[in-house]
Design a protein around this motif. Structure first.
Motif, PDB file in Angstrom:
ATOM      1  N   PHE A  56       3.695  -2.147  -2.399  1.00 18.32           N
ATOM      2  CA  PHE A  56       4.868  -1.225  -2.531  1.00 18.32           C
ATOM      3  C   PHE A  56       4.410   0.323  -2.494  1.00 18.32           C
ATOM      4  O   PHE A  56       5.066   1.290  -2.040  1.00 18.32           O
ATOM      5  CB  PHE A  56       5.654  -1.711  -3.588  1.00 18.32           C
ATOM      6  N   ALA A  57       3.710   0.441  -3.527  1.00 18.43           N
ATOM      7  CA  ALA A  57       3.431   2.040  -3.959  1.00 18.43           C
ATOM      8  C   ALA A  57       2.681   2.861  -3.004  1.00 18.43           C
ATOM      9  O   ALA A  57       3.056   3.916  -2.738  1.00 18.43           O
ATOM     10  CB  ALA A  57       2.623   2.188  -5.437  1.00 18.43           C
ATOM     11  N   ASP A  58       1.862   2.098  -2.363  1.00 18.65           N
ATOM     12  CA  ASP A  58       1.160   3.046  -1.269  1.00 18.65           C
ATOM     13  C   ASP A  58       1.779   3.054   0.074  1.00 18.65           C
ATOM     14  O   ASP A  58       1.704   3.799   1.011  1.00 18.65           O
ATOM     15  CB  ASP A  58      -0.416   2.589  -1.052  1.00 18.65           C
TER      16      ASP A  58
ATOM     17  N   VAL B 266       5.191  -6.304  -4.220  1.00 17.46           N
ATOM     18  CA  VAL B 266       4.577  -5.217  -4.995  1.00 17.46           C
ATOM     19  C   VAL B 266       3.065  -4.953  -4.712  1.00 17.46           C
ATOM     20  O   VAL B 266       2.537  -3.954  -4.800  1.00 17.46           O
ATOM     21  CB  VAL B 266       5.015  -5.420  -6.323  1.00 17.46           C
ATOM     22  N   GLU B 267       2.276  -6.115  -4.598  1.00 20.57           N
ATOM     23  CA  GLU B 267       0.970  -6.069  -4.751  1.00 20.57           C
ATOM     24  C   GLU B 267       0.427  -5.890  -3.379  1.00 20.57           C
ATOM     25  O   GLU B 267       0.929  -6.257  -2.323  1.00 20.57           O
ATOM     26  CB  GLU B 267       0.259  -7.251  -5.386  1.00 20.57           C
ATOM     27  N   ALA B 268      -0.733  -5.224  -3.200  1.00 16.05           N
ATOM     28  CA  ALA B 268      -1.382  -5.185  -1.811  1.00 16.05           C
ATOM     29  C   ALA B 268      -1.867  -6.614  -1.474  1.00 16.05           C
ATOM     30  O   ALA B 268      -2.186  -7.233  -2.339  1.00 16.05           O
ATOM     31  CB  ALA B 268      -2.383  -4.113  -2.044  1.00 16.05           C
ATOM     32  N   ASN B 269      -1.911  -6.698  -0.020  1.00 10.92           N
ATOM     33  CA  ASN B 269      -2.238  -8.169   0.555  1.00 10.92           C
ATOM     34  C   ASN B 269      -2.818  -7.730   1.895  1.00 10.92           C
ATOM     35  O   ASN B 269      -2.105  -7.522   2.737  1.00 10.92           O
ATOM     36  CB  ASN B 269      -1.047  -9.107   0.643  1.00 10.92           C
ATOM     37  N   GLY B 270      -4.101  -8.076   2.014  1.00 12.99           N
ATOM     38  CA  GLY B 270      -4.638  -7.665   3.207  1.00 12.99           C
ATOM     39  C   GLY B 270      -4.435  -6.365   3.868  1.00 12.99           C
ATOM     40  O   GLY B 270      -4.730  -5.209   3.246  1.00 12.99           O
TER      41      GLY B 270
END
Length: 290
Positions: free
Chosen positions: A190-192, A181-185
């Motif tokens: 998920f959203a973007d 779900v969360e951004a990582n590097g």
């Protein structure tokens, strides 16, 4: 009695109306003709079968389903198991065998892999519609297509964007893959990545309810493509971060699909349902004429 300029079927309808009028039944000829025409048109409408992709379920088609049902189409959105190309295509083949009459088969994302294989050899499938979807040639895989052109958000190190979960009976080294779900590097989250263009509250709901995709499905080669013998249509999302738009266009052009570009991310079936429905209607009208 003969009605000049009116086809025999409508003449029979008008004659029936006259007989009812004589009998004292309050039905006009216009009503009878309208009803006969409606029955005739309804009988010609193909069944629309919608196939979802990875990290989604059939509810992602709801905005499209409601529009098609309003038009009088019979619509089905059976679950896609997301276990592997051959397994999922065979599951869909079995489902299609229960439907009588012409079918328009629609796939979103990985659903495009499934319909390409499931429709092969089925004479009742009159049209294929690819919505932000893979349109594979024989031997191609999801992973190969994602990497064919730059811009996919799901080609980084899998540990950055996937949660891998063992599933019962999985082959050695295979896992259920969930999008983080969360951004990582370099992964935008998920959203973007997957749901760009979807309102944030809705994107959070989609992330919570996502259905996993077997990792092995991404490396399984596609079989003989149904688009070689069945007319196809393609909706290309020009802001898609999962399947690069340039690759979507290349696949659609290769398949000689009727191409419609929409300003949408990967989930055009949610963010641009009217445009997607219009393309399905076009395919359905062509299916009736074929």
């Amino acid at each position: 009695m003969r009605f000049r300029g009116i086809r025999p079927r409508k003449s029979r309808a008008l004659a029936a109306a006259c007989a009812l009028a004589i009998a004292g039944v309050g039905v006009s000829a216009t009503q009878v003709v309208a009803q006969a025409t409606t029955v005739k048109d309804h009988g010609l409408k193909p069944t629309i079968v919608l196939v979802h992709g990875a990290w989604a379920d059939a509810s992602s088609w709801n905005p499209v389903i409601s529009r098609l049902q309003h038009d009088g189409y019979t619509v089905a959105a059976p679950p896609n198991p997301l276990r592997g190309v051959d397994h999922d295509a065979q599951t869909l083949k079995n489902y299609l065998a229960t439907i009588k009459g012409p079918v328009v088969l629609v796939g979103h994302s990985y659903g495009g892999m499934v319909i390409t294989n499931a429709a092969a050899g089925n004479p009742d499938v009159k049209a294929l519609v690819y919505d932000n979807a893979y349109i594979p040639a024989q031997g191609e895989t999801v992973f190969e297509i994602n990497a064919a052109k730059p811009g996919s958000c799901v080609t980084a190190d899998p540990s950055t964007f996937l949660n891998l979960v063992p599933y019962p009976g999985s082959p050695q080294g295979d896992f259920d893959a969930y999008l983080k779900v969360e951004a990582n590097g370099v992964y935008q989250g998920f959203a973007d990545c997957f749901a760009n263009g979807v309102p944030r509250d809705q994107a959070r709901l989609l992330a919570a309810g996502q259905r996993p995709f077997a990792v092995s499905a991404g490396s399984e080669p596609s079989g003989t493509p149904a688009w070689k013998t069945i007319p196809s249509w393609a909706v290309v999302g020009t802001a898609d971060n999962v399947i690069p738009p340039a690759e979507q266009l290349a696949m659609a052009t290769r398949a000689k699909a009727h191409i419609t570009k929409v300003n949408a991310g990967h989930l055009s079936l949610i963010t641009r349902p009217g445009a997607v429905t219009d393309v399905i209607r076009d395919a359905a009208r062509a299916a009736v004429r074929s």
